[in-house]
Motif scaffolding. Structure first.
Motif, mmCIF file in Angstrom:
data_model
loop_
_atom_site.group_PDB
_atom_site.id
_atom_site.type_symbol
_atom_site.label_atom_id
_atom_site.label_comp_id
_atom_site.label_asym_id
_atom_site.label_seq_id
_atom_site.Cartn_x
_atom_site.Cartn_y
_atom_site.Cartn_z
ATOM 1 N N UNK A 30 20.280 29.413 47.550
ATOM 2 C CA UNK A 30 21.335 30.405 47.747
ATOM 3 C C UNK A 30 21.926 30.371 49.143
ATOM 4 N N UNK A 31 21.200 29.925 50.147
ATOM 5 C CA UNK A 31 21.739 29.975 51.505
ATOM 6 C C UNK A 31 22.850 28.956 51.675
ATOM 7 N N UNK A 32 23.957 29.412 52.256
ATOM 8 C CA UNK A 32 25.082 28.530 52.507
ATOM 9 C C UNK A 32 25.949 28.277 51.292
ATOM 10 N N UNK A 33 25.453 28.566 50.098
ATOM 11 C CA UNK A 33 26.225 28.308 48.899
ATOM 12 C C UNK A 33 27.287 29.378 48.685
ATOM 13 N N UNK A 34 27.065 30.563 49.161
ATOM 14 C CA UNK A 34 27.987 31.673 48.967
ATOM 15 C C UNK A 34 28.145 32.418 50.292
ATOM 16 N N UNK A 35 29.271 33.082 50.427
ATOM 17 C CA UNK A 35 29.473 33.903 51.622
ATOM 18 C C UNK A 35 28.522 35.089 51.567
ATOM 19 N N UNK A 36 28.311 35.714 52.699
ATOM 20 C CA UNK A 36 27.274 36.740 52.833
ATOM 21 C C UNK A 36 27.536 38.013 52.038
ATOM 22 N N UNK A 37 28.756 38.523 52.021
ATOM 23 C CA UNK A 37 29.005 39.788 51.351
ATOM 24 C C UNK A 37 30.141 39.673 50.344
ATOM 25 N N UNK A 38 30.104 40.545 49.331
ATOM 26 C CA UNK A 38 31.165 40.621 48.326
ATOM 27 C C UNK A 38 31.761 42.020 48.406
ATOM 28 N N UNK A 39 33.097 42.081 48.438
ATOM 29 C CA UNK A 39 33.800 43.350 48.607
ATOM 30 C C UNK A 39 34.992 43.426 47.663
ATOM 31 N N UNK A 40 35.438 44.629 47.329
ATOM 32 C CA UNK A 40 36.655 44.766 46.526
ATOM 33 C C UNK A 40 37.901 44.572 47.396
ATOM 34 N N UNK A 41 38.953 44.062 46.789
ATOM 35 C CA UNK A 41 40.243 43.874 47.448
ATOM 36 C C UNK A 41 41.307 44.176 46.399
ATOM 37 N N UNK A 42 42.363 44.870 46.798
ATOM 38 C CA UNK A 42 43.449 45.194 45.877
ATOM 39 C C UNK A 42 44.746 44.586 46.372
ATOM 40 N N UNK A 43 45.564 44.128 45.429
ATOM 41 C CA UNK A 43 46.912 43.671 45.745
ATOM 42 C C UNK A 43 47.877 44.517 44.929
ATOM 43 N N UNK A 44 48.803 45.185 45.638
ATOM 44 C CA UNK A 44 49.798 46.026 44.986
ATOM 45 C C UNK A 44 51.037 45.169 44.735
ATOM 46 N N UNK A 45 51.331 44.940 43.458
ATOM 47 C CA UNK A 45 52.485 44.134 43.061
ATOM 48 C C UNK A 45 53.496 45.033 42.346
ATOM 49 N N UNK A 46 54.647 44.475 42.003
ATOM 50 C CA UNK A 46 55.651 45.226 41.239
ATOM 51 C C UNK A 46 55.100 45.613 39.867
ATOM 52 N N UNK A 47 54.195 44.793 39.343
ATOM 53 C CA UNK A 47 53.625 45.032 38.008
ATOM 54 C C UNK A 47 52.448 46.001 38.039
ATOM 55 N N UNK A 52 40.411 42.537 42.903
ATOM 56 C CA UNK A 52 39.606 41.325 42.992
ATOM 57 C C UNK A 52 38.264 41.647 43.638
ATOM 58 N N UNK A 53 37.282 40.859 43.318
ATOM 59 C CA UNK A 53 35.969 40.912 43.968
ATOM 60 C C UNK A 53 35.899 39.671 44.842
ATOM 61 N N UNK A 54 35.862 39.871 46.165
ATOM 62 C CA UNK A 54 35.963 38.731 47.073
ATOM 63 C C UNK A 54 34.719 38.555 47.932
ATOM 64 N N UNK A 55 34.337 37.319 48.101
ATOM 65 C CA UNK A 55 33.299 36.961 49.059
ATOM 66 C C UNK A 55 33.969 36.898 50.416
ATOM 67 N N UNK A 75 38.303 34.190 37.044
ATOM 68 C CA UNK A 75 39.463 35.039 37.257
ATOM 69 C C UNK A 75 38.983 36.374 37.830
ATOM 70 N N UNK A 76 39.700 36.888 38.806
ATOM 71 C CA UNK A 76 39.330 38.161 39.415
ATOM 72 C C UNK A 76 38.366 38.028 40.578
ATOM 73 N N UNK A 77 37.918 36.812 40.856
ATOM 74 C CA UNK A 77 37.024 36.548 41.984
ATOM 75 C C UNK A 77 37.793 35.740 43.021
ATOM 76 N N UNK A 78 37.293 35.736 44.249
ATOM 77 C CA UNK A 78 37.939 34.953 45.283
ATOM 78 C C UNK A 78 37.149 34.973 46.565
ATOM 79 N N UNK A 79 37.732 34.377 47.598
ATOM 80 C CA UNK A 79 37.124 34.371 48.918
ATOM 81 C C UNK A 79 38.193 34.789 49.920
#
Length: 162
Positions: A30-47, A52-55, A75-79
């Protein structure tokens, strides 16, 4: 231990050496394979609002490795890369197996630029074309699928003006 594995040697009746080897193996996987923390992130679009759940890629090692060597990104994940303070950013796709959308974000949380459908394994430089504080990497096609465009607002503690 970050791997989420807990071994009780007495209960599992494992010799200490074997337990230590298993713990080391779990830690290495697990070490180095993933970033340390996962957090929510929102993007406000016209739609509407896309969540997203982002590392977080905040350390130099995390930013250097990014999503390299990954074979999939749901889908829905990112960094989210933290490049504080705002600066001209250059990215590439070296050792990256999957095509990505790279979303360059200004310090105020507005999207500066989107590089869509990046080419896997390419060493071609992908510039921010302006001052950016962060880069969100998501699976290719995400921007088009959700109608994400330059000027849309990203809500995350990394950016002011949320």
């Amino acid at each position: 231990m970050n791997s989420g594995v807990r071994l009780d040697c007495a209960r599992a009746r494992l010799p200490r050496a074997m337990a230590a080897a298993i713990i080391a193996l779990c830690a290495c996987s697990t070490s180095g394979a993933r970033a340390a923390t996962v957090e929510p992130l929102e993007i406000v679009t016209k739609a509407g609002v896309q969540v997203f759940s982002v590392e977080m890629a905040a350390t130099e090692e995390e930013k250097t490795t990014g999503l390299m060597y990954r074979k999939e990104l749901p889908d829905g994940k990112g960094m989210l890369f933290d490049f504080s303070p705002a600066q001209e950013i250059s990215m590439w796709m070296k050792n990256t197996y999957i095509s990505l959308d790279m979303i360059f974000i200004r310090p105020d949380g507005r999207i500066l630029r989107i590089a869509e459908n990046t080419e896997p394994f390419s060493t071609k430089i992908i510039p921010s074309r302006g001052l950016a504080k962060g880069v969100l990497e998501v699976i290719a096609g995400t921007a088009k699928k959700y109608g994400i465009e330059p000027g849309d607002r990203v809500a995350h503690p990394l950016f002011s003006g949320r």
